[in-house]
Motif scaffolding. Structure first.
Motif, mmCIF file in Angstrom:
data_model
loop_
_atom_site.group_PDB
_atom_site.id
_atom_site.type_symbol
_atom_site.label_atom_id
_atom_site.label_comp_id
_atom_site.label_asym_id
_atom_site.label_seq_id
_atom_site.Cartn_x
_atom_site.Cartn_y
_atom_site.Cartn_z
ATOM 1 N N LEU A 82 16.865 36.124 -1.140
ATOM 2 C CA LEU A 82 17.453 35.367 -2.232
ATOM 3 C C LEU A 82 18.946 35.241 -1.986
ATOM 4 O O LEU A 82 19.587 36.181 -1.517
ATOM 5 N N ILE A 83 19.478 34.063 -2.287
ATOM 6 C CA ILE A 83 20.923 33.872 -2.186
ATOM 7 C C ILE A 83 21.452 33.753 -3.612
ATOM 8 O O ILE A 83 20.982 32.926 -4.388
ATOM 9 N N VAL A 90 20.622 31.016 -6.323
ATOM 10 C CA VAL A 90 20.854 29.602 -6.014
ATOM 11 C C VAL A 90 19.932 29.093 -4.912
ATOM 12 O O VAL A 90 19.802 27.893 -4.710
ATOM 13 N N ASP A 91 19.279 30.011 -4.215
ATOM 14 C CA ASP A 91 18.365 29.595 -3.150
ATOM 15 C C ASP A 91 17.453 30.760 -2.831
ATOM 16 O O ASP A 91 17.816 31.913 -3.041
ATOM 17 N N GLN A 92 16.240 30.449 -2.341
ATOM 18 C CA GLN A 92 15.382 31.536 -1.904
ATOM 19 C C GLN A 92 14.524 31.112 -0.725
ATOM 20 O O GLN A 92 14.184 29.953 -0.581
ATOM 21 N N ILE A 93 14.240 32.092 0.105
ATOM 22 C CA ILE A 93 13.460 31.881 1.319
ATOM 23 C C ILE A 93 12.401 32.968 1.331
ATOM 24 O O ILE A 93 12.733 34.137 1.214
ATOM 25 N N GLN A 101 17.577 28.581 10.197
ATOM 26 C CA GLN A 101 17.299 28.122 8.834
ATOM 27 C C GLN A 101 18.034 28.981 7.811
ATOM 28 O O GLN A 101 18.664 28.470 6.886
ATOM 29 N N GLN A 105 21.073 27.752 5.233
ATOM 30 C CA GLN A 105 20.996 27.885 3.786
ATOM 31 C C GLN A 105 22.144 28.728 3.230
ATOM 32 O O GLN A 105 22.657 28.451 2.163
ATOM 33 N N GLN A 109 25.932 27.540 0.882
ATOM 34 C CA GLN A 109 26.502 28.198 -0.299
ATOM 35 C C GLN A 109 27.943 28.635 -0.063
ATOM 36 O O GLN A 109 28.726 28.740 -0.997
#
Length: 112
Positions: A82-83, A90-93, A101, A105, A109
Motif C-alpha cells: 500500500l502507498i 493512495v495506491d495499492q498493489i 511497476q 507507482q 506519488q
C-alpha cells in the motif's frame, strides 16, 4: 546487510506512516515469513527503500505479528503493498509484481 526498510508494527504504524510528512509517500509491504511471493518482493522493497531514500519512506508489516494493522487495511492476500500519502491509502498493489511497476507507482506519488 542492514535493512533499509522500516520494520513497522501495530504500535509504530500510526506514527511512522499515518503521521509521516504530508509530502512524503510511504510504501508499506504487508508480508509474512511463510509466504513465498513475499520473499520474492522483499529484496525489491529493500532496493526501493535505498533508491527513494529522502524522497519516500518504505516499511514492512509482518501480518502474523501485527494483525491489527493488517485487519484495519483489509489485507487478505499477501504480498500486499500500500502507498500512503498524508495518512491516506493512495495506491495499492497486490501480489508479486515486477520492480519496475512498483517503482513507477511510487514515483507517481513522489512527484505529486
Amino acid at each position: 546487510m542492514m535493512s533499509k526498510a522500516l520494520e513497522l508494527t501495530d504500535e509504530t504504524f500510526e506514527e511512522e506512516v499515518l503521521n509521516a510528512d504530508a509530502d512524503t509517500p510511504v510504501l508499506v509491504d504487508f508480508w509474512a515469513e511463510w509466504c513465498g511471493p513475499c520473499r520474492m518482493v522483499g529484496p525489491v522493497v529493500e532496493e526501493l527503500a535505498e533508491e527513494f531514500e529522502g524522497k519516500a519512506k518504505v516499511g514492512k508489516v509482518d501480518v502474523d505479528s501485527n494483525s491489527e494493522t493488517s485487519t484495519k487495511y483489509g489485507i487478505r492476500s499477501i504480498p500486499a503493498l500500500l502507498i500512503f500519502k498524508d495518512g491516506e491509502v493512495v495506491d495499492q498493489i497486490v501480489g508479486a509484481v515486477p520492480k519496475a511497476q512498483l517503482k513507477k507507482q511510487l514515483e507517481a506519488q513522489v512527484t505529486n
